[in-house]
Write a protein that holds these residues in place. Structure first.
Motif, PDB file in Angstrom:
ATOM      1  N   GLY A   1       0.827  -1.191   0.000  1.00  0.00           N
ATOM      2  CA  GLY A   1       0.000   0.000   0.000  1.00  0.00           C
ATOM      3  C   GLY A   1       0.853   1.229   0.000  1.00  0.00           C
ATOM      4  O   GLY A   1       2.005   1.212  -0.432  1.00  0.00           O
ATOM      5  N   THR A   2       0.275   2.319   0.452  1.00  0.00           N
ATOM      6  CA  THR A   2       0.981   3.587   0.480  1.00  0.00           C
ATOM      7  C   THR A   2       0.800   4.238   1.835  1.00  0.00           C
ATOM      8  O   THR A   2      -0.152   3.956   2.563  1.00  0.00           O
ATOM      9  N   THR A   3       1.729   5.108   2.167  1.00  0.00           N
ATOM     10  CA  THR A   3       1.645   5.851   3.418  1.00  0.00           C
ATOM     11  C   THR A   3       2.299   7.206   3.212  1.00  0.00           C
ATOM     12  O   THR A   3       3.215   7.352   2.391  1.00  0.00           O
ATOM     13  N   ASP A   4       1.836   8.193   3.934  1.00  0.00           N
ATOM     14  CA  ASP A   4       2.432   9.521   3.825  1.00  0.00           C
ATOM     15  C   ASP A   4       3.823   9.546   4.444  1.00  0.00           C
ATOM     16  O   ASP A   4       4.751  10.126   3.885  1.00  0.00           O
ATOM     17  N   VAL A   5       3.964   8.919   5.617  1.00  0.00           N
ATOM     18  CA  VAL A   5       5.214   8.967   6.369  1.00  0.00           C
ATOM     19  C   VAL A   5       5.628   7.557   6.750  1.00  0.00           C
ATOM     20  O   VAL A   5       4.835   6.820   7.348  1.00  0.00           O
ATOM     21  N   LEU A   6       6.840   7.189   6.416  1.00  0.00           N
ATOM     22  CA  LEU A   6       7.402   5.910   6.838  1.00  0.00           C
ATOM     23  C   LEU A   6       8.594   6.188   7.746  1.00  0.00           C
ATOM     24  O   LEU A   6       9.567   6.830   7.336  1.00  0.00           O
ATOM     25  N   LEU A   7       8.506   5.713   8.980  1.00  0.00           N
ATOM     26  CA  LEU A   7       9.591   5.858   9.946  1.00  0.00           C
ATOM     27  C   LEU A   7      10.297   4.515  10.077  1.00  0.00           C
ATOM     28  O   LEU A   7       9.665   3.514  10.416  1.00  0.00           O
TER      29      LEU A   7
END
Length: 510
Positions: free
Chosen positions: A26-32
């Motif tokens: 999927g997608t995410t705005d922020v990946l830490l």
């Protein structure tokens, strides 16, 4: 940053600690990347500023804060330059340079404000679960070093950031304040202290776990047992390949912004990204050990973090110190560090970490450091040759009557010091460095101390560098969280006094 389709669970009851599982594509705005204090701090700031952004956290290990943020992997010093002599070097003319000390102290004030905001707004639990008042003390012996310490005091005491600092060279007062260090000491030995009651002991493990749990409760997708194996450009964002360490399943996630807060592992991941800004950077891994005393009858005789001077030729990270620790409500003592060496970049890393970090673009930087760091090499060899009794002998410079059987040797976290290109060679730097792509789509933090203590300052730096089009709009809210953001407290004593009183009260620092 535009809103992307979320792959985050919509459940309001996201567990604070997830079991290892595959991350759905999927997608995410922020990946830490990495669940340590840096990612936890940046994630908390971004959740405050942009609660509508989706967020994912991935961590190789089974829990957060298992590497450098773990309380037994660091000394827990709230680094504010009150006692650390490596921040106040003596110059050739005999004067003391306090510029670094002032900067570090101001940075720590930001952390205190951020944690106070967290306590007031329910992001953090009772302050005593992660921070406690412990005096910070500089300690030297001999007339020459006593004179240096007096000059240090004279240079700092008039600065509002160091208000209340004392210079102590009376042996009776020394024995009253530090009985464990006075017992058995030669009465003729000259001792001197810089004493500050404004110091703290911080359990960065507890602090990190609380922040990560709060992120999870607020919708962040927190996954453990998951590592990043590949990063590649994907339009304006990043295609990140993840591997579940239990099932070996690989999945891809598209992230608009990636932050690499993976401690010693950050160098490898930033190299994998291929960004030009990481070229020339290398890493010099240094392991460490401490002597720990869990005997409460001994711990009760010492209430301070006491820092001495590093040996001639030793690196700043080797400054010996005898620390009061408060972990899970229990007081104990820690002494060290004793430097060691390992090619690993993480405590749970691999012996191939160092060789795998060597690239054509950083080879000469690393070779240059190796050729020009004879004193460091000599120091590390000496440390490696020390046995248990030799280590206890070093402790007896602080606590003369220390008995070997009362102290156990523990391995601390792995540190990777930054190597930067300097012309045709390289320089070894002790501190932290933010490295980010020019377009702000990815950033990471390299280096070590003061590290965790100044995480808020470092993450504000990330926000400024990576979100230049949004930072002005965020400033009013950031000022609510950290009121001294953008202000030099050294030049604003009234604001400093107000904020110190506020954070003392909120964090219950007597």
């Amino acid at each position: 940053m535009r809103k992307l389709v979320s792959c985050v669970s919509e459940s309001a009851n996201v567990p604070a600690v997830s079991t290892p599982s595959s991350v759905s594509p999927g997608t995410t705005d922020v990946l830490l990347v990495g669940a340590g204090i840096m990612s936890a701090t940046l994630g908390t700031l971004l959740k405050m500023l942009q609660p509508d952004w989706t967020m994912s956290v991935v961590e190789r290990l089974s829990q957060p804060a298992q590497e450098s943020s773990d309380p037994w992997n660091n000394a827990g010093t709230g680094h504010s330059a009150l006692c650390e002599l490596n921040y106040t070097p003596q110059k050739a003319d005999g004067s003391v340079d306090v510029s670094k000390a002032i900067t570090v102290n101001e940075q720590f004030q930001l952390s205190r404000q951020f944690w106070s905001f967290g306590v007031e707004n329910g992001h953090l639990a009772a302050p005593s679960s992660f921070i406690n008042s412990v005096p910070h003390v500089s300690f030297v012996t001999g007339e020459a070093d006593a004179q240096y310490l007096r000059k240090r005091y004279d240079a700092l005491a008039g600065n509002p950031l160091f208000a209340g600092m004392e210079y102590v060279d009376d042996s009776a007062e020394f024995a009253k304040r530090l009985p464990l260090m006075a017992q058995g000491r030669d009465a003729a030995q000259k001792v001197a202290l810089n004493w500050s009651d404004n110091g703290t002991d911080v359990d960065f493990g507890s602090l990190t776990r609380q922040l990560v749990a709060n992120l999870s409760q607020r919708g962040a997708d927190v996954r453990y047992g998951t590592e990043v194996v590949k990063l590649s450009r994907d339009g304006e964002g990043w295609a990140v390949t993840l591997r579940d360490l239990a099932t070996k399943t690989k999945t891809r996630v598209r992230a608009r912004f990636v932050f690499v807060g993976a401690g010693g592992g950050a160098l490898h991941l930033l190299q994998k990204s291929g960004i030009s800004e990481i070229k020339g950077f290398g890493g010099f891994p240094v392991s460490g050990q401490f002597l720990r005393c869990l005997d409460s009858s001994i711990a009760e005789q010492h209430d301070a973090k006491v820092y001495g001077k590093a040996a001639v030729g030793a690196p700043p990270m080797s400054v010996p110190h005898l620390d009061t620790r408060v972990i899970d409500g229990q007081r104990s003592l820690l002494f060290g560090p004793y430097a060691g060496w390992s090619p690993k970049f993480l405590k749970a890393g691999s012996v191939t970490d160092l060789p795998r970090s060597i690239r054509p673009n950083n080879l000469f930087s690393m070779l240059g450091v190796g050729l020009n760091s004879f004193s460091l090499t000599k120091y590390l060899i000496g440390e490696l040759l020390k046995g248990q009794e030799k280590k206890v002998d070093a402790l007896r410079d602080f606590a003369p009557l220390a008995e070997s059987g009362q102290w156990e040797l523990i391995t601390a976290g792995q540190r990777v010091q930054v190597i930067k290109r300097n012309g045709a060679s390289g320089t070894l730097e002790f501190g932290t460095s933010v490295v980010n792509a020019a377009d702000g789509s990815i950033a990471g933090l390299l280096g070590a101390s003061p590290g965790a203590s100044t995480a808020v300052a470092a993450m504000l730096d990330v926000l400024e560098k990576c979100f230049p089009d949004r930072i002005d709009g965020w400033r009013p809210q950031l000022k609510e969280v950290v009121p001294s953001y953008g202000v030099h407290l050294r030049e604003n004593p009234s604001l400093l006094a107000d904020l110190r009183a506020y954070t003392d009260k909120t964090l219950q620092l007597a």
